[in-house]
Motif scaffolding. Sequence first.
Motif, PDB file in Angstrom:
ATOM      1  N   UNK A  46       5.969  23.483   0.735  1.00 51.58           N
ATOM      2  CA  UNK A  46       5.654  22.723  -0.481  1.00 51.58           C
ATOM      3  C   UNK A  46       4.192  22.288  -0.515  1.00 51.58           C
ATOM      4  N   UNK A  47       3.718  21.858  -1.671  1.00 47.83           N
ATOM      5  CA  UNK A  47       2.335  21.383  -1.779  1.00 47.83           C
ATOM      6  C   UNK A  47       2.065  20.202  -0.845  1.00 47.83           C
ATOM      7  N   UNK A  48       0.813  20.003  -0.521  1.00 52.21           N
ATOM      8  CA  UNK A  48       0.400  18.970   0.429  1.00 52.21           C
ATOM      9  C   UNK A  48       0.824  17.585  -0.037  1.00 52.21           C
ATOM     10  N   UNK A  49       0.804  17.329  -1.334  1.00 53.37           N
ATOM     11  CA  UNK A  49       1.150  15.997  -1.834  1.00 53.37           C
ATOM     12  C   UNK A  49       2.606  15.631  -1.547  1.00 53.37           C
ATOM     13  N   UNK A  50       3.483  16.610  -1.380  1.00 53.31           N
ATOM     14  CA  UNK A  50       4.879  16.328  -1.038  1.00 53.31           C
ATOM     15  C   UNK A  50       4.956  15.753   0.376  1.00 53.31           C
ATOM     16  N   UNK A  51       4.152  16.277   1.291  1.00 56.77           N
ATOM     17  CA  UNK A  51       4.116  15.728   2.648  1.00 56.77           C
ATOM     18  C   UNK A  51       3.617  14.276   2.625  1.00 56.77           C
ATOM     19  N   UNK A  52       2.637  13.986   1.791  1.00 57.04           N
ATOM     20  CA  UNK A  52       2.154  12.615   1.649  1.00 57.04           C
ATOM     21  C   UNK A  52       3.237  11.698   1.121  1.00 57.04           C
ATOM     22  N   UNK A  53       4.016  12.181   0.166  1.00 53.53           N
ATOM     23  CA  UNK A  53       5.107  11.388  -0.388  1.00 53.53           C
ATOM     24  C   UNK A  53       6.120  11.032   0.690  1.00 53.53           C
ATOM     25  N   UNK A  89       3.208  15.061  -6.837  1.00 51.91           N
ATOM     26  CA  UNK A  89       4.268  15.975  -6.398  1.00 51.91           C
ATOM     27  C   UNK A  89       5.076  16.470  -7.586  1.00 51.91           C
ATOM     28  N   UNK A  90       5.423  15.541  -8.485  1.00 51.88           N
ATOM     29  CA  UNK A  90       6.183  15.927  -9.664  1.00 51.88           C
ATOM     30  C   UNK A  90       5.396  16.930 -10.512  1.00 51.88           C
ATOM     31  N   UNK A  91       4.113  16.627 -10.730  1.00 49.39           N
ATOM     32  CA  UNK A  91       3.282  17.527 -11.526  1.00 49.39           C
ATOM     33  C   UNK A  91       3.154  18.892 -10.857  1.00 49.39           C
ATOM     34  N   UNK A  92       3.051  18.893  -9.553  1.00 51.77           N
ATOM     35  CA  UNK A  92       2.862  20.138  -8.816  1.00 51.77           C
ATOM     36  C   UNK A  92       4.142  20.976  -8.786  1.00 51.77           C
ATOM     37  N   UNK A  93       5.298  20.309  -8.675  1.00 52.72           N
ATOM     38  CA  UNK A  93       6.558  21.036  -8.544  1.00 52.72           C
ATOM     39  C   UNK A  93       7.248  21.318  -9.870  1.00 52.72           C
ATOM     40  N   UNK A  94       7.214  20.343 -10.787  1.00 58.86           N
ATOM     41  CA  UNK A  94       8.000  20.479 -12.015  1.00 58.86           C
ATOM     42  C   UNK A  94       7.180  20.412 -13.293  1.00 58.86           C
ATOM     43  N   UNK A  95       6.000  19.862 -13.222  1.00 56.82           N
ATOM     44  CA  UNK A  95       5.202  19.630 -14.417  1.00 56.82           C
ATOM     45  C   UNK A  95       4.296  20.796 -14.752  1.00 56.82           C
ATOM     46  N   UNK A  96       3.437  20.550 -15.716  1.00 65.32           N
ATOM     47  CA  UNK A  96       2.529  21.598 -16.172  1.00 65.32           C
ATOM     48  C   UNK A  96       1.288  21.762 -15.298  1.00 65.32           C
ATOM     49  N   UNK A  97       1.254  21.158 -14.119  1.00 63.93           N
ATOM     50  CA  UNK A  97       0.049  21.209 -13.277  1.00 63.93           C
ATOM     51  C   UNK A  97      -0.293  22.630 -12.859  1.00 63.93           C
ATOM     52  N   UNK A  98       0.706  23.443 -12.669  1.00 67.26           N
ATOM     53  CA  UNK A  98       0.431  24.813 -12.251  1.00 67.26           C
ATOM     54  C   UNK A  98      -0.218  25.619 -13.376  1.00 67.26           C
ATOM     55  N   UNK A  99      -0.072  25.128 -14.615  1.00 65.22           N
ATOM     56  CA  UNK A  99      -0.666  25.822 -15.755  1.00 65.22           C
ATOM     57  C   UNK A  99      -1.972  25.182 -16.216  1.00 65.22           C
ATOM     58  N   UNK A 105       0.836  -1.200   0.000  1.00 60.70           N
ATOM     59  CA  UNK A 105       0.000   0.000   0.000  1.00 60.70           C
ATOM     60  C   UNK A 105       0.873   1.252   0.000  1.00 60.70           C
ATOM     61  N   UNK A 106       1.987   1.224   0.723  1.00 62.92           N
ATOM     62  CA  UNK A 106       2.852   2.396   0.756  1.00 62.92           C
ATOM     63  C   UNK A 106       3.543   2.622  -0.589  1.00 62.92           C
ATOM     64  N   UNK A 107       3.857   1.550  -1.317  1.00 60.25           N
ATOM     65  CA  UNK A 107       4.424   1.719  -2.666  1.00 60.25           C
ATOM     66  C   UNK A 107       3.394   2.367  -3.582  1.00 60.25           C
ATOM     67  N   UNK A 108       2.142   1.913  -3.490  1.00 60.34           N
ATOM     68  CA  UNK A 108       1.083   2.534  -4.297  1.00 60.34           C
ATOM     69  C   UNK A 108       0.924   4.008  -3.926  1.00 60.34           C
ATOM     70  N   UNK A 109       0.977   4.313  -2.640  1.00 65.71           N
ATOM     71  CA  UNK A 109       0.886   5.703  -2.191  1.00 65.71           C
ATOM     72  C   UNK A 109       2.057   6.534  -2.663  1.00 65.71           C
ATOM     73  N   UNK A 110       3.252   5.936  -2.655  1.00 64.37           N
ATOM     74  CA  UNK A 110       4.429   6.644  -3.163  1.00 64.37           C
ATOM     75  C   UNK A 110       4.288   6.976  -4.645  1.00 64.37           C
ATOM     76  N   UNK A 111       3.798   6.018  -5.413  1.00 66.78           N
ATOM     77  CA  UNK A 111       3.621   6.265  -6.848  1.00 66.78           C
ATOM     78  C   UNK A 111       2.610   7.372  -7.096  1.00 66.78           C
ATOM     79  N   UNK A 112       1.481   7.302  -6.396  1.00 66.63           N
ATOM     80  CA  UNK A 112       0.428   8.294  -6.595  1.00 66.63           C
ATOM     81  C   UNK A 112       0.869   9.683  -6.121  1.00 66.63           C
ATOM     82  N   UNK A 113       1.365   9.768  -4.898  1.00 67.28           N
ATOM     83  CA  UNK A 113       1.767  11.076  -4.388  1.00 67.28           C
ATOM     84  C   UNK A 113       3.022  11.582  -5.093  1.00 67.28           C
TER      85      UNK A 113
END
Length: 80
Positions: free
Chosen positions: A51-58, A25-35, A13-21
């Motif tokens: 940082x965004x909330x998803x980084x804390x989840x990661x 996190x990548x989209x929020x920090x480096x990807x086009x999610x902000x646009x 479950x934690x691996x699945x959570x790592x993949x999702x978050x």
Amino acid sequence: MKIRTTLKAIAGVSVAGLLFSGYLSYQELFGPASRMEGVSCGEAAFPIPGPPVCVYGFVMYAVILILSLLGLKGGREGPL
């Protein structure tokens, strides 16, 4: 259920959570999610500075994975 089985389930479950978050996190920090609209890890109920909330989840999923792997390495067997 045995402890090792439980720890394996927690690790899965934690691996699945790592993949999702991690994806969010990548989209929020480096990807086009902000646009883009609708591709975001969301807003916190109580805004957290930094940082965004998803980084804390990661980070939390990474801690859970490490702890479950350490428990599996310990090799203790028995009922839960």
